[in-house]
Design a protein around this motif. Structure first.
Motif, PDB file in Angstrom:
ATOM      1  N   VAL A 181     -31.222 -68.807  21.739  1.00 51.59           N
ATOM      2  CA  VAL A 181     -32.177 -69.889  21.971  1.00 51.59           C
ATOM      3  C   VAL A 181     -32.761 -69.751  23.374  1.00 51.59           C
ATOM      4  O   VAL A 181     -32.059 -69.402  24.322  1.00 51.59           O
ATOM      5  N   LYS A 182     -34.054 -70.025  23.511  1.00 50.06           N
ATOM      6  CA  LYS A 182     -34.721 -69.805  24.799  1.00 50.06           C
ATOM      7  C   LYS A 182     -34.278 -70.793  25.874  1.00 50.06           C
ATOM      8  O   LYS A 182     -34.204 -70.441  27.057  1.00 50.06           O
ATOM      9  N   ARG A 183     -33.995 -72.047  25.479  1.00 48.50           N
ATOM     10  CA  ARG A 183     -33.642 -73.047  26.488  1.00 48.50           C
ATOM     11  C   ARG A 183     -32.698 -74.072  25.884  1.00 48.50           C
ATOM     12  O   ARG A 183     -32.865 -74.505  24.742  1.00 48.50           O
ATOM     13  N   TYR A 184     -31.709 -74.478  26.676  1.00 45.14           N
ATOM     14  CA  TYR A 184     -30.660 -75.376  26.196  1.00 45.14           C
ATOM     15  C   TYR A 184     -30.421 -76.494  27.210  1.00 45.14           C
ATOM     16  O   TYR A 184     -30.273 -76.236  28.410  1.00 45.14           O
ATOM     17  N   VAL A 185     -30.406 -77.704  26.692  1.00 47.24           N
ATOM     18  CA  VAL A 185     -29.999 -78.868  27.479  1.00 47.24           C
ATOM     19  C   VAL A 185     -28.675 -79.335  26.880  1.00 47.24           C
ATOM     20  O   VAL A 185     -28.658 -80.010  25.844  1.00 47.24           O
ATOM     21  N   PRO A 186     -27.549 -78.966  27.485  1.00 53.38           N
ATOM     22  CA  PRO A 186     -26.256 -79.358  26.920  1.00 53.38           C
ATOM     23  C   PRO A 186     -25.970 -80.829  27.157  1.00 53.38           C
ATOM     24  O   PRO A 186     -26.625 -81.481  27.969  1.00 53.38           O
ATOM     25  N   TRP A 187     -24.983 -81.366  26.428  1.00 54.75           N
ATOM     26  CA  TRP A 187     -24.530 -82.727  26.711  1.00 54.75           C
ATOM     27  C   TRP A 187     -23.819 -82.704  28.059  1.00 54.75           C
ATOM     28  O   TRP A 187     -22.647 -82.370  28.177  1.00 54.75           O
ATOM     29  N   GLN A 188     -24.570 -83.022  29.095  1.00 54.38           N
ATOM     30  CA  GLN A 188     -23.997 -83.196  30.425  1.00 54.38           C
ATOM     31  C   GLN A 188     -24.626 -84.444  31.044  1.00 54.38           C
ATOM     32  O   GLN A 188     -24.774 -84.558  32.258  1.00 54.38           O
ATOM     33  N   PHE A 189     -25.016 -85.367  30.172  1.00 50.54           N
ATOM     34  CA  PHE A 189     -25.641 -86.614  30.611  1.00 50.54           C
ATOM     35  C   PHE A 189     -24.556 -87.530  31.156  1.00 50.54           C
ATOM     36  O   PHE A 189     -24.107 -88.455  30.494  1.00 50.54           O
ATOM     37  N   GLY A 190     -24.140 -87.247  32.372  1.00 51.58           N
ATOM     38  CA  GLY A 190     -23.038 -88.013  32.937  1.00 51.58           C
ATOM     39  C   GLY A 190     -22.880 -87.741  34.407  1.00 51.58           C
ATOM     40  O   GLY A 190     -23.850 -87.771  35.168  1.00 51.58           O
ATOM     41  N   VAL A 191     -21.674 -87.405  34.808  1.00 52.73           N
ATOM     42  CA  VAL A 191     -21.327 -87.293  36.221  1.00 52.73           C
ATOM     43  C   VAL A 191     -21.576 -85.877  36.748  1.00 52.73           C
ATOM     44  O   VAL A 191     -21.974 -84.984  36.007  1.00 52.73           O
ATOM     45  N   ASP A 192     -21.330 -85.692  38.031  1.00 49.02           N
ATOM     46  CA  ASP A 192     -21.496 -84.382  38.670  1.00 49.02           C
ATOM     47  C   ASP A 192     -20.163 -83.629  38.550  1.00 49.02           C
ATOM     48  O   ASP A 192     -19.286 -83.728  39.399  1.00 49.02           O
ATOM     49  N   TYR A 193     -20.042 -82.870  37.465  1.00 50.43           N
ATOM     50  CA  TYR A 193     -18.775 -82.194  37.171  1.00 50.43           C
ATOM     51  C   TYR A 193     -18.421 -81.155  38.232  1.00 50.43           C
ATOM     52  O   TYR A 193     -17.243 -80.908  38.500  1.00 50.43           O
ATOM     53  N   ASP A 194     -19.431 -80.544  38.849  1.00 48.22           N
ATOM     54  CA  ASP A 194     -19.152 -79.553  39.898  1.00 48.22           C
ATOM     55  C   ASP A 194     -18.404 -80.192  41.058  1.00 48.22           C
ATOM     56  O   ASP A 194     -17.482 -79.601  41.620  1.00 48.22           O
ATOM     57  N   VAL A 195     -18.809 -81.381  41.445  1.00 50.30           N
ATOM     58  CA  VAL A 195     -18.162 -82.076  42.558  1.00 50.30           C
ATOM     59  C   VAL A 195     -16.774 -82.564  42.152  1.00 50.30           C
ATOM     60  O   VAL A 195     -15.816 -82.470  42.928  1.00 50.30           O
ATOM     61  N   ILE A 196     -16.657 -83.071  40.942  1.00 46.70           N
ATOM     62  CA  ILE A 196     -15.350 -83.560  40.476  1.00 46.70           C
ATOM     63  C   ILE A 196     -14.353 -82.404  40.365  1.00 46.70           C
ATOM     64  O   ILE A 196     -13.200 -82.523  40.782  1.00 46.70           O
ATOM     65  N   GLY A 197     -14.808 -81.262  39.826  1.00 46.60           N
ATOM     66  CA  GLY A 197     -13.950 -80.087  39.721  1.00 46.60           C
ATOM     67  C   GLY A 197     -12.956 -80.184  38.573  1.00 46.60           C
ATOM     68  O   GLY A 197     -12.798 -81.231  37.939  1.00 46.60           O
ATOM     69  N   LYS A 198     -12.283 -79.069  38.321  1.00 46.59           N
ATOM     70  CA  LYS A 198     -11.300 -79.036  37.235  1.00 46.59           C
ATOM     71  C   LYS A 198     -10.006 -79.721  37.663  1.00 46.59           C
ATOM     72  O   LYS A 198      -9.686 -79.799  38.843  1.00 46.59           O
ATOM     73  N   GLY A 199      -9.292 -80.230  36.662  1.00 46.32           N
ATOM     74  CA  GLY A 199      -8.008 -80.863  36.931  1.00 46.32           C
ATOM     75  C   GLY A 199      -8.107 -82.327  37.282  1.00 46.32           C
ATOM     76  O   GLY A 199      -7.154 -82.889  37.815  1.00 46.32           O
ATOM     77  N   SER A 200      -9.227 -82.986  36.971  1.00 43.14           N
ATOM     78  CA  SER A 200      -9.364 -84.415  37.261  1.00 43.14           C
ATOM     79  C   SER A 200      -8.551 -85.230  36.257  1.00 43.14           C
ATOM     80  O   SER A 200      -8.014 -84.700  35.274  1.00 43.14           O
ATOM     81  N   ALA A 201      -8.509 -86.521  36.491  1.00 44.50           N
ATOM     82  CA  ALA A 201      -7.771 -87.414  35.586  1.00 44.50           C
ATOM     83  C   ALA A 201      -8.330 -87.368  34.169  1.00 44.50           C
ATOM     84  O   ALA A 201      -7.597 -87.536  33.195  1.00 44.50           O
TER      85      ALA A 201
END
Length: 309
Positions: free
Chosen positions: A116-136
């Motif tokens: 597919v040429k362009r994708y808008v994933p379900w990320q309509f929410g918080v800034d996951y990069d800042v939160i990082g892995k291993g959050s609550a």
């Protein structure tokens, strides 16, 4: 950054027709002015539903000329989904966490497999990069893996639209921040902790503007905000708008950590703990995509006046 080889968006597939999906579909139809073919992917059970409101949505979709494509994102294989995705230029996922663990990765794999040429994933929410892995909230880890997959390739353009929490979720009784039955506001973390919120209707409108923007937007994270406010400001707005004094109770980070330890699988407590940490859940409203275009969105005070008075 704009795409190096811009292509037209002529065939758009929206995944899901829930609260956000319907808003996105309506706005895409209006904004495209007939220049794009728009389809929605629904489970077969959603097409045969007897639920009155959902049947009304189906009728609206058919009357507006939106194609209904049937597939099951949970049970279909990546290859089967990719086969359905392949004829579309742009795919916008409005299927959130309710679809279950692993679904966001599966959809991303299918999009990339289909080319597919362009994708808008379900990320309509918080800034996951800042939160990082291993959050609550462990479901957020999957969102970061989706970003890693998209960033690691260069055949499919992607757009991530960070919206904060849906405004209505602040007032969801099960979430517990605004408990009108007990005339109480609970602050997550502290009274100064901030949260960004946006309504699904405004997200739909902005998503359509982003999709059809010229020059074409690609490979970017865009931030939007209907409002960014502290829990103290939320309580103040409720006092002023409803004409009464709400009780104010602080749920500290430590208290919510104890709650999570006692109920480690409770999704609502996980959300409370993440938002209480105040990291990646709020951003300056003046630095958003909508502010750059001077677009006024629904504020929390607006929402309260429209829905709670």
């Amino acid at each position: 950054m704009q795409a190096s080889n811009p292509v037209k968006t002529e065939n758009i597939l929206v995944l899901g027709a829930g609260e956000l999906g319907m808003s996105v579909l309506r706005e895409l139809k209006t904004t495209s002015s007939g220049k794009a073919q728009i389809a929605v992917l629904l489970r077969p059970s959603a097409v045969t539903t007897q639920d009155l409101s959902k049947r009304q949505n189906l009728e609206e979709l058919r009357n507006s000329g939106i194609e209904i494509l049937q597939a099951d994102v949970i049970h279909d294989s990546v290859e089967e989904l990719a086969e359905n995705f392949a004829r579309f230029d742009t795919i916008i996922s409005c299927l959130g966490f309710i679809a279950g663990a692993g679904t966001q990765l599966k959809l991303t794999d299918a999009v990339l497999t289909a080319g597919v040429k362009r994708y808008v994933p379900w990320q309509f929410g918080v800034d996951y990069d800042v939160i990082g892995k291993g959050s609550a909230q462990d479901t957020f880890d999957e969102q970061l893996t989706v970003r890693e997959l998209l960033r690691a390739q260069n055949k499919t353009e992607w757009i991530i639209i960070s919206t904060g929490m849906f405004t209505s979720f602040l007032f969801e009784p099960s979430f517990g921040v605004v408990d009108l039955a007990r005339n109480t506001v609970h602050a997550l973390g502290s009274w100064n902790t901030q949260v960004t919120v946006t309504t699904p209707e405004d997200i739909g409108m902005l998503t359509a503007k982003i999709i059809f923007a010229e020059p074409r937007i690609a490979n970017q994270i865009l931030f939007v905000a209907g409002d960014t406010l502290s829990y103290a400001q939320l309580a103040d707005i409720l006092d002023a708008t409803l004409g009464r004094k709400v009780l104010r109770v602080e749920w500290t980070v430590a208290r919510l950590a104890d709650d999570l330890a006692a109920s480690p699988t409770d999704q609502i407590i996980k959300y409370r703990a993440v938002f209480a940490a105040g990291k990646g859940v709020a951003w300056d409203k003046q630095q958003t995509f909508n502010a750059a275009l001077d677009i006024d969105l629904t504020t929390t005070a607006d929402w309260i006046a429209q829905n709670l008075r």
